[in-house]
Design a protein around this motif. Structure first.
Motif, PDB file in Angstrom:
ATOM      1  N   LEU A   1       0.800  -1.230   0.000  1.00 39.39           N
ATOM      2  CA  LEU A   1       0.000   0.000   0.000  1.00 39.39           C
ATOM      3  C   LEU A   1       0.834   1.282   0.000  1.00 39.39           C
ATOM      4  O   LEU A   1       0.321   2.351  -0.316  1.00 39.39           O
TER       5      LEU A   1
ATOM      6  N   VAL B   1       0.773   3.743  -3.089  1.00 38.47           N
ATOM      7  CA  VAL B   1      -0.519   4.382  -3.311  1.00 38.47           C
ATOM      8  C   VAL B   1      -0.760   5.466  -2.265  1.00 38.47           C
ATOM      9  O   VAL B   1      -1.196   6.578  -2.581  1.00 38.47           O
TER      10      VAL B   1
ATOM     11  N   ASP C   1      -5.985   1.213 -19.386  1.00 36.91           N
ATOM     12  CA  ASP C   1      -4.684   1.299 -18.736  1.00 36.91           C
ATOM     13  C   ASP C   1      -3.530   0.989 -19.681  1.00 36.91           C
ATOM     14  O   ASP C   1      -2.375   1.039 -19.297  1.00 36.91           O
TER      15      ASP C   1
ATOM     16  N   VAL D   1      -7.355   8.831 -11.200  1.00 42.13           N
ATOM     17  CA  VAL D   1      -7.553   7.567 -11.919  1.00 42.13           C
ATOM     18  C   VAL D   1      -7.857   6.451 -10.922  1.00 42.13           C
ATOM     19  O   VAL D   1      -8.764   5.640 -11.108  1.00 42.13           O
ATOM     20  N   PHE D   2      -7.071   6.450  -9.834  1.00 43.55           N
ATOM     21  CA  PHE D   2      -7.240   5.449  -8.791  1.00 43.55           C
ATOM     22  C   PHE D   2      -8.643   5.518  -8.188  1.00 43.55           C
ATOM     23  O   PHE D   2      -9.342   4.509  -8.063  1.00 43.55           O
TER      24      PHE D   2
ATOM     25  N   SER E   1     -11.279   4.164 -10.592  1.00 45.01           N
ATOM     26  CA  SER E   1     -11.242   2.701 -10.693  1.00 45.01           C
ATOM     27  C   SER E   1     -11.816   2.053  -9.447  1.00 45.01           C
ATOM     28  O   SER E   1     -12.595   1.099  -9.529  1.00 45.01           O
TER      29      SER E   1
ATOM     30  N   VAL F   1     -14.897  -0.548  -9.109  1.00 37.79           N
ATOM     31  CA  VAL F   1     -14.760  -1.864  -8.486  1.00 37.79           C
ATOM     32  C   VAL F   1     -15.758  -2.045  -7.345  1.00 37.79           C
ATOM     33  O   VAL F   1     -16.429  -3.073  -7.240  1.00 37.79           O
TER      34      VAL F   1
ATOM     35  N   GLU G   1     -18.658  -4.741  -7.093  1.00 39.84           N
ATOM     36  CA  GLU G   1     -18.660  -5.626  -5.939  1.00 39.84           C
ATOM     37  C   GLU G   1     -20.033  -5.619  -5.263  1.00 39.84           C
ATOM     38  O   GLU G   1     -20.551  -6.637  -4.842  1.00 39.84           O
TER      39      GLU G   1
ATOM     40  N   PHE H   1     -21.473  -8.675  -8.442  1.00 45.27           N
ATOM     41  CA  PHE H   1     -20.889  -9.895  -7.881  1.00 45.27           C
ATOM     42  C   PHE H   1     -21.520 -10.310  -6.557  1.00 45.27           C
ATOM     43  O   PHE H   1     -21.274 -11.393  -6.072  1.00 45.27           O
TER      44      PHE H   1
ATOM     45  N   SER I   1     -21.761 -14.253  -4.928  1.00 43.47           N
ATOM     46  CA  SER I   1     -21.017 -14.720  -3.757  1.00 43.47           C
ATOM     47  C   SER I   1     -21.932 -15.323  -2.705  1.00 43.47           C
ATOM     48  O   SER I   1     -21.487 -15.969  -1.777  1.00 43.47           O
TER      49      SER I   1
ATOM     50  N   PRO J   1      -3.601  -1.558  -5.085  1.00 41.80           N
ATOM     51  CA  PRO J   1      -2.861  -0.723  -6.047  1.00 41.80           C
ATOM     52  C   PRO J   1      -3.004  -1.191  -7.497  1.00 41.80           C
ATOM     53  O   PRO J   1      -2.611  -0.482  -8.408  1.00 41.80           O
TER      54      PRO J   1
ATOM     55  N   TRP K   1      -5.489  -1.039  -9.033  1.00 41.12           N
ATOM     56  CA  TRP K   1      -6.469  -0.155  -9.673  1.00 41.12           C
ATOM     57  C   TRP K   1      -5.938   1.219  -9.991  1.00 41.12           C
ATOM     58  O   TRP K   1      -6.659   2.056 -10.497  1.00 41.12           O
ATOM     59  N   THR K   2      -4.669   1.493  -9.646  1.00 44.34           N
ATOM     60  CA  THR K   2      -4.077   2.698 -10.214  1.00 44.34           C
ATOM     61  C   THR K   2      -3.577   2.324 -11.595  1.00 44.34           C
ATOM     62  O   THR K   2      -3.462   1.155 -11.913  1.00 44.34           O
ATOM     63  N   SER K   3      -3.270   3.328 -12.389  1.00 44.34           N
ATOM     64  CA  SER K   3      -2.789   2.972 -13.716  1.00 44.34           C
ATOM     65  C   SER K   3      -1.352   2.461 -13.605  1.00 44.34           C
ATOM     66  O   SER K   3      -0.627   2.786 -12.671  1.00 44.34           O
TER      67      SER K   3
END
Lengths: 256, 284
Positions: free
Chosen positions: A17, A20, A197, A235-236, A239, A243, A247, A251, A255, B112, B114-116
């Motif tokens: 992590l 990030v 990407d 961008v992060f 995304s 997700v 989720e 999905f 589950s 991470p 999911w970052t480019s």
């Protein structure tokens, strides 16, 4: 061993992590360099990038290329998977192999091959050329996902529709597509992510209109800047939002 | 027309668009590239062969030969380290983390992703730089008297790669682990195996097929990547993809870039054959 496990978990999560966290924290840096010490929080870098025409154009370009190329890849993959599930064709193993083959070749080589061929027939580097490249890399994936989703049960449902007099397009549109909807969605979103990407093919096959990763790449050449952190963080964020939405909606049913 | 023939014709019609796409935009460019690799550059113009000059050059010129060696070394190192780090992580998440936190732990472990990709390498450049967080912490804690150069070295490239592939391998190994019946471990414990023995002699071998598949994926993606070594490794030692891009950028040498690409493909194919053979032997 219990303590050891938790120590290991802590250490490796830090490693995973760390970049990030650093990226996001220093996107708020009130200073010219995104490195310690942290000089206080500001949103000016976000304001700067959101007002950057080139960057926003690149974002729209990326979005378009990703959506259109994924649609083409899913459609082609869907048709091919239905076709190969429809009848035992001569050489069907060979066809499956050929359709999957691009998956084993690195993007750089696919991009280079397309660049040379396009040069020879006089197609200029463009977003269209990039989109074609992205279909090449995503088609194997879409085909594999959809082909795997068509089992015996699906085959007999399709056969039943045909026996009841449905035309081939009706079978595909009214029976196969709804039945395979989750797999179609999965294939589309995966393709979208990969195209969104993808850097090297877009780098080789675009010139004036570029995609977001290529634009970010050219930002890197001017050195470290909190503006690049801000782009990366955005961008992060987008995304992660996608997700989390998937989720919670798509999905969740699976589950349980 | 018999029903069977109608079926076949319809099936073929459906497959045709995808096949044509693959033939025109994948097979044809590949053949063009293979042909190109057999010509060579004289001055600024391409002289068509066929000749093997490029290949002869690759295996005699030190800088090119070194590129292959550097790529192989980095890739093998990255694959080994990534597997070694990912396996325990996947195992801890699958067996030690309480069930209700499992999904969250897995999500965090691949966050991470999911970052480019470009931004992820850039983040490591931030972290590992001379003024970055890591050096700051190490110097601040008194563990180093002054910053050590990591950026623009092989260590930075390997760190960036390992970060990405640990996430990938954790996913593949985890999915392998949760499919194993807990009875294997129970049986081994009943027969007197210690916890380490259970892991080493029972669980680990059972996950090997998954590990090998993941390792192959790592190998292929790592050896073909241009971004990470370019951003993190700098230009001190060049990997094969960097050399390929260099041929294009500086000299417009398409023949040499094509020949190097084919060498890259050959390496990947050899790795694939090795893995396939191993997996086949395992199954027998």
């Amino acid at each position: 061993m219990r303590t050891l496990s938790w120590v290991y978990l802590g250490a490796i999560f830090t490693f995973i992590l760390l970049p990030v966290v650093v990226l996001v924290i220093f996107s708020f840096q009130d200073g010219r360099l995104p490195v310690p010490p942290f000089k206080g929080a500001t949103l000016k870098w976000y304001a700067k990038i959101l007002g950057d025409r080139d960057l926003m154009d690149a974002l729209v370009n990326s979005m378009m290329v990703a959506i259109l190329s994924s649609l083409v890849a899913v459609t082609l993959g869907f048709l091919a998977a239905s076709g190969l599930a429809r009848a035992a064709l001569p050489g069907s193993a060979l066809m499956r192999g050929l359709l999957i083959a691009p998956m084993t070749v690195s993007y750089l080589i696919i991009g280079l091959g397309l660049l040379q061929m396009f040069n020879q027939v006089g197609i200029r580097p463009s977003l269209l050329a990039t989109g074609i490249g992205h279909v090449v890399i995503n088609l194997p994936l879409c085909f594999a996902i959809l082909y795997a989703a068509i089992g015996e049960h699906q085959k007999s449902a399709l056969q039943a529709a045909r026996d009841l007099g449905a035309r081939e397009w009706q079978v595909l549109w009214h029976v196969a597509a709804p039945m395979l909807a989750p797999s179609l969605a999965a294939a589309f979103f995966l393709s979208f992510t990969f195209s969104w990407d993808e850097f090297i093919i877009a780098f080789l096959l675009t010139r004036f209109d570029v995609t977001l990763p290529v634009e970010i790449w050219s930002m890197l050449r001017s050195g470290l800047s909190p503006a690049t952190n801000a782009v990366g963080s955005l961008v992060f964020l987008v995304s992660v939002a996608v997700v989390v939405t998937l989720e919670l909606t798509l999905f969740r049913k699976g589950s349980k | 027309m018999s029903i069977e023939r109608i079926e076949k014709r319809q099936g073929a019609t459906l497959v045709a668009p995808a096949l044509l796409w693959t033939l025109i935009f994948f097979v044809l460019p590949f053949l063009a590239m293979a042909l190109m690799s057999l010509s060579h550059l004289e001055g600024r113009s391409v002289v068509s062969g066929p000749d093997l000059r490029n290949y002869a050059k690759i295996f005699t010129e030190a800088s090119l030969l070194k590129g292959i060696a550097v790529s192989l070394e980095i890739t093998v190192l990255v694959t080994v380290i990534s597997v070694a780090l990912a396996w325990p992580l996947a195992w801890i998440i699958a067996t030690r983390v309480p069930v209700r936190w499992r999904r969250l732990a897995l999500l965090l472990a691949v966050l991470p992703f999911w970052t480019s990709y470009v931004v992820r390498s850039y983040s490591w450049a931030l972290v590992l730089g001379e003024k970055g967080v890591v050096m700051n912490a190490l110097v601040g804690l008194g563990m180093l008297s002054e910053p050590v150069q990591i950026m623009a070295t092989r260590s930075a490239t390997v760190t960036g790669f390992v970060h990405f592939f640990v996430m990938l391998l954790t996913l593949t190994i985890y999915s392998n682990l949760v499919q194993l019946s807990p009875n294997y471990a129970r049986a081994a414990e009943d027969l007197g195996a210690s916890r380490w023995q259970v892991i080493r002699l029972v669980i680990l071998p059972l996950t090997l097929p998954g590990v090998v598949t993941g390792a192959f994926l790592t190998f292929v993606l790592c050896i073909g990547d241009y971004i990470t070594p370019q951003i993190l490794g700098g230009n001190n030692e060049l990997t094969l993809p960097q050399l390929i891009m260099l041929q294009l950028g500086r000299r417009g040498d398409y023949p040499m870039a094509s020949a190097l690409s084919l060498v890259l493909m050959l390496i990947v194919t050899l790795a694939y054959l090795a893995c396939a053979r191993w997996l086949k032997m395992e199954r027998v």
